[in-house]
Scaffold this active site. Structure first.
Site, PDB file in Angstrom:
ATOM      1  N   SER A  14     -12.321   6.076  -1.381  1.00  0.00           N
ATOM      2  CA  SER A  14     -13.724   6.239  -1.758  1.00  0.00           C
ATOM      3  C   SER A  14     -14.236   7.668  -1.537  1.00  0.00           C
ATOM      4  O   SER A  14     -14.009   8.283  -0.510  1.00  0.00           O
ATOM      5  CB  SER A  14     -14.593   5.263  -0.944  1.00  0.00           C
ATOM      6  OG  SER A  14     -15.948   5.578  -1.167  1.00  0.00           O
ATOM      7  N   SER A  16     -17.455   8.233  -1.482  1.00  0.00           N
ATOM      8  CA  SER A  16     -18.828   8.114  -0.967  1.00  0.00           C
ATOM      9  C   SER A  16     -19.067   8.866   0.346  1.00  0.00           C
ATOM     10  O   SER A  16     -20.109   9.529   0.478  1.00  0.00           O
ATOM     11  CB  SER A  16     -19.214   6.642  -0.812  1.00  0.00           C
ATOM     12  OG  SER A  16     -19.288   6.060  -2.085  1.00  0.00           O
ATOM     13  N   LYS A  63     -18.926  -7.062  -3.294  1.00  0.00           N
ATOM     14  CA  LYS A  63     -20.297  -6.920  -3.804  1.00  0.00           C
ATOM     15  C   LYS A  63     -21.038  -8.265  -3.913  1.00  0.00           C
ATOM     16  O   LYS A  63     -22.241  -8.325  -3.730  1.00  0.00           O
ATOM     17  CB  LYS A  63     -20.294  -6.200  -5.148  1.00  0.00           C
ATOM     18  CG  LYS A  63     -19.881  -4.737  -5.017  1.00  0.00           C
ATOM     19  CD  LYS A  63     -20.037  -3.981  -6.317  1.00  0.00           C
ATOM     20  CE  LYS A  63     -19.461  -2.581  -6.169  1.00  0.00           C
ATOM     21  NZ  LYS A  63     -19.682  -1.731  -7.328  1.00  0.00           N
ATOM     22  N   ASP A  99     -25.720   0.435  -9.106  1.00  0.00           N
ATOM     23  CA  ASP A  99     -24.650   0.730 -10.073  1.00  0.00           C
ATOM     24  C   ASP A  99     -25.159   0.852 -11.513  1.00  0.00           C
ATOM     25  O   ASP A  99     -24.820   1.793 -12.226  1.00  0.00           O
ATOM     26  CB  ASP A  99     -23.581  -0.370 -10.052  1.00  0.00           C
ATOM     27  CG  ASP A  99     -22.593  -0.199  -8.910  1.00  0.00           C
ATOM     28  OD1 ASP A  99     -22.399   0.947  -8.450  1.00  0.00           O
ATOM     29  OD2 ASP A  99     -22.006  -1.210  -8.479  1.00  0.00           O
ATOM     30  N   GLY A 123     -17.437  -7.818 -13.123  1.00  0.00           N
ATOM     31  CA  GLY A 123     -18.677  -7.511 -12.401  1.00  0.00           C
ATOM     32  C   GLY A 123     -19.438  -6.339 -12.995  1.00  0.00           C
ATOM     33  O   GLY A 123     -20.664  -6.397 -13.147  1.00  0.00           O
ATOM     34  N   TYR A 208     -13.286   6.701 -12.992  1.00  0.00           N
ATOM     35  CA  TYR A 208     -13.638   8.108 -12.819  1.00  0.00           C
ATOM     36  C   TYR A 208     -12.455   8.959 -12.365  1.00  0.00           C
ATOM     37  O   TYR A 208     -11.469   8.449 -11.847  1.00  0.00           O
ATOM     38  CB  TYR A 208     -14.825   8.283 -11.876  1.00  0.00           C
ATOM     39  CG  TYR A 208     -14.641   7.773 -10.461  1.00  0.00           C
ATOM     40  CD1 TYR A 208     -15.091   6.508 -10.116  1.00  0.00           C
ATOM     41  CD2 TYR A 208     -14.055   8.559  -9.477  1.00  0.00           C
ATOM     42  CE1 TYR A 208     -14.956   6.035  -8.820  1.00  0.00           C
ATOM     43  CE2 TYR A 208     -13.912   8.092  -8.176  1.00  0.00           C
ATOM     44  CZ  TYR A 208     -14.367   6.822  -7.856  1.00  0.00           C
ATOM     45  OH  TYR A 208     -14.230   6.358  -6.578  1.00  0.00           O
ATOM     46  N   GLY A 228     -16.315   7.950 -15.505  1.00  0.00           N
ATOM     47  CA  GLY A 228     -17.259   7.273 -14.612  1.00  0.00           C
ATOM     48  C   GLY A 228     -17.847   8.138 -13.513  1.00  0.00           C
ATOM     49  O   GLY A 228     -18.583   7.634 -12.668  1.00  0.00           O
TER      50      GLY A 228
HETATM   51  P1  NDP Z   1     -13.344  -6.902 -12.601  1.00  0.00           P
HETATM   52  O1  NDP Z   1     -12.047  -7.196 -11.958  1.00  0.00           O
HETATM   53  O2  NDP Z   1     -14.545  -7.682 -12.203  1.00  0.00           O
HETATM   54  O3  NDP Z   1     -13.189  -7.063 -14.234  1.00  0.00           O
HETATM   55  C1  NDP Z   1     -12.082  -6.632 -14.911  1.00  0.00           C
HETATM   56  C2  NDP Z   1     -12.203  -6.861 -16.448  1.00  0.00           C
HETATM   57  O4  NDP Z   1     -11.211  -6.057 -17.046  1.00  0.00           O
HETATM   58  C3  NDP Z   1     -11.959  -8.283 -16.923  1.00  0.00           C
HETATM   59  O5  NDP Z   1     -12.833  -8.569 -17.990  1.00  0.00           O
HETATM   60  C4  NDP Z   1     -10.497  -8.244 -17.436  1.00  0.00           C
HETATM   61  O6  NDP Z   1     -10.234  -9.090 -18.541  1.00  0.00           O
HETATM   62  C5  NDP Z   1     -10.412  -6.817 -17.930  1.00  0.00           C
HETATM   63  N1  NDP Z   1      -9.043  -6.269 -17.867  1.00  0.00           N
HETATM   64  C6  NDP Z   1      -8.322  -5.996 -16.759  1.00  0.00           C
HETATM   65  N2  NDP Z   1      -7.143  -5.437 -17.107  1.00  0.00           N
HETATM   66  C7  NDP Z   1      -7.139  -5.352 -18.469  1.00  0.00           C
HETATM   67  C8  NDP Z   1      -6.201  -4.858 -19.414  1.00  0.00           C
HETATM   68  N3  NDP Z   1      -5.038  -4.364 -19.028  1.00  0.00           N
HETATM   69  N4  NDP Z   1      -6.533  -4.910 -20.723  1.00  0.00           N
HETATM   70  C9  NDP Z   1      -7.731  -5.403 -21.112  1.00  0.00           C
HETATM   71  N5  NDP Z   1      -8.647  -5.908 -20.268  1.00  0.00           N
HETATM   72  C10 NDP Z   1      -8.354  -5.868 -18.948  1.00  0.00           C
HETATM   73  O7  NDP Z   1     -13.573  -5.339 -12.390  1.00  0.00           O
HETATM   74  P2  NDP Z   1     -14.933  -4.531 -12.097  1.00  0.00           P
HETATM   75  O8  NDP Z   1     -15.916  -4.847 -13.156  1.00  0.00           O
HETATM   76  O9  NDP Z   1     -15.333  -4.684 -10.669  1.00  0.00           O
HETATM   77  O10 NDP Z   1     -14.419  -3.000 -12.232  1.00  0.00           O
HETATM   78  C11 NDP Z   1     -13.910  -2.546 -13.470  1.00  0.00           C
HETATM   79  C12 NDP Z   1     -13.635  -1.029 -13.414  1.00  0.00           C
HETATM   80  O11 NDP Z   1     -14.842  -0.305 -13.230  1.00  0.00           O
HETATM   81  C13 NDP Z   1     -12.705  -0.631 -12.271  1.00  0.00           C
HETATM   82  O12 NDP Z   1     -11.742   0.252 -12.810  1.00  0.00           O
HETATM   83  C14 NDP Z   1     -13.631   0.081 -11.278  1.00  0.00           C
HETATM   84  O13 NDP Z   1     -12.934   1.100 -10.580  1.00  0.00           O
HETATM   85  C15 NDP Z   1     -14.671   0.685 -12.222  1.00  0.00           C
HETATM   86  N6  NDP Z   1     -15.995   0.919 -11.567  1.00  0.00           N
HETATM   87  C16 NDP Z   1     -16.510   2.211 -11.527  1.00  0.00           C
HETATM   88  C17 NDP Z   1     -17.748   2.495 -10.948  1.00  0.00           C
HETATM   89  C18 NDP Z   1     -18.272   3.906 -10.919  1.00  0.00           C
HETATM   90  O14 NDP Z   1     -19.207   4.215 -10.164  1.00  0.00           O
HETATM   91  N7  NDP Z   1     -17.760   4.801 -11.734  1.00  0.00           N
HETATM   92  C19 NDP Z   1     -18.588   1.433 -10.339  1.00  0.00           C
HETATM   93  C20 NDP Z   1     -17.983   0.105 -10.448  1.00  0.00           C
HETATM   94  C21 NDP Z   1     -16.720  -0.108 -11.038  1.00  0.00           C
HETATM   95  P3  NDP Z   1      -9.765 -10.658 -18.373  1.00  0.00           P
HETATM   96  O15 NDP Z   1     -11.035 -11.439 -18.196  1.00  0.00           O
HETATM   97  O16 NDP Z   1      -9.054 -10.959 -19.639  1.00  0.00           O
HETATM   98  O17 NDP Z   1      -8.864 -10.710 -17.165  1.00  0.00           O
END
Ligand code: NDP
Length: 263
Positions: A14, A16, A63, A99, A123, A208, A228
């Site tokens: 992180s 942060s 979260k 966020d 999420g 990011y 990001g």
């Molecule tokens: P989740 O685990 O809640 O959701 C993941 C989603 O991605 C699901 O819909 C899943 O689909 C899909 N997925 C995963 N792998 C693949 C793949 N290979 N091909 C296609 N779809 C895929 O993750 P979060 O929402 O918590 O986080 C997502 C990303 O956002 C992370 O990389 C995190 O680091 C980034 N993030 C960045 C922030 C920032 O400040 N820049 C803040 C918060 C998050 P399925 O339903 O089919 O499994």
């Protein structure tokens, strides 16, 4: 001295602590920010108070647990059930979500956005979709599998899987999947993405610190894009504003926090 922390599992990566400590130092604010590797989200509140924290950030995968742990939820976090910022107010734990507003801050330079496609249904997608809906932005969600789309269907979003995605035009396409984080994968089949990106102006990724395969494709097709980092910066500025009890302007916080992205 006031003490702050980020809770997560993993948490070592992180940025942060660097971001917040640099702001505290620059503003001469008597505080320190550390990281806590927390495995069990159910112990969040207990750990927060044992450490004598004044506030904290919460990252993956706690979260939702943070939402449950709070005595009071304020603002947008209420709508999405996801908390990333905690503040102690006289022994009461208050939860916020910065966020989604952080992401809105990040896309400000793109100008007016009316139609958005979100790729992914986790999420981050939930938070962004709800925030877009609040602003009256027409939002479509595209996910690899059908299961997670029910949340969005119930809330009247247009939803598609790769198999039934129409060739629609959007102002902005956002990747909220983790495809590209550690692998070289695109978040959807290349042919489909090419078609959609060719009709679009802007692309953004929640990941990011790197140009993901998704952003590489957007760049190849001459779209303006961003990773990001600005979302991370945006959520950090808003969290720091809460940590420092609104004593400083957003601009005063943003300057030193942004500087840490050059370190
Ligand atoms: P989740 O685990 O809640 O959701 C993941 C989603 O991605 C699901 O819909 C899943 O689909 C899909 N997925 C995963 N792998 C693949 C793949 N290979 N091909 C296609 N779809 C895929 O993750 P979060 O929402 O918590 O986080 C997502 C990303 O956002 C992370 O990389 C995190 O680091 C980034 N993030 C960045 C922030 C920032 O400040 N820049 C803040 C918060 C998050 P399925 O339903 O089919 O499994």
């Amino acid at each position: 001295m006031r003490l702050f922390a980020i809770f997560g599992d993993p948490v070592a990566h992180s940025r942060s602590p660097l971001m917040h400590n640099h702001v505290f130092r620059s503003l001469d604010y008597d505080a320190c920010y550390t990281r806590v590797h927390l495995k069990d989200g159910a112990r969040l509140k207990e750990t927060f108070y044992k450490l004598g924290l004044s506030g904290a950030n919460v990252t993956v995968p706690h979260k939702e647990a943070a939402f449950e742990a709070c005595d009071e939820i304020r603002g947008f976090a209420k709508k999405v059930g996801v908390v990333n910022t905690l503040i102690d107010e006289d022994g009461k734990l208050i939860g916020y979500n910065t966020d989604a507003d952080g992401f809105m801050f990040a896309i400000e330079p793109f100008g007016e956005i009316k139609h958005v496609l979100i790729i992914g249904a986790g999420g981050t997608a939930k938070a962004l979709a709800s925030r877009f809906q609040e602003d009256g932005i027409d939002t479509t969600v595209l996910n690899r599998s059908e299961n997670r789309l029910s949340y969005f269907k119930e809330r009247s979003f247009q939803t598609h899987t790769w198999e039934n995605m129409p060739e629609q035009a959007f102002d902005l396409i956002v990747n909220t999947t983790s495809a590209g984080l550690e692998s070289d994968e695109l978040p959807a089949p290349e042919t489909l993405l090419r078609t959609l990106l060719q009709k679009c102006h802007f692309a953004a990724d929640a990941i990011y610190g790197k140009v993901t395969p998704f952003l590489r494709l957007a760049s190849e097709l001459d779209l303006a894009y961003k990773d990001g980092s600005d979302m991370l910066l945006g959520q950090g500025v808003l969290a720091n504003e809460l940590f420092t009890q609104q004593n400083y302007s957003r601009e005063a916080i943003k300057g030193p926090m942004q500087k840490t992205f050059e370190f």
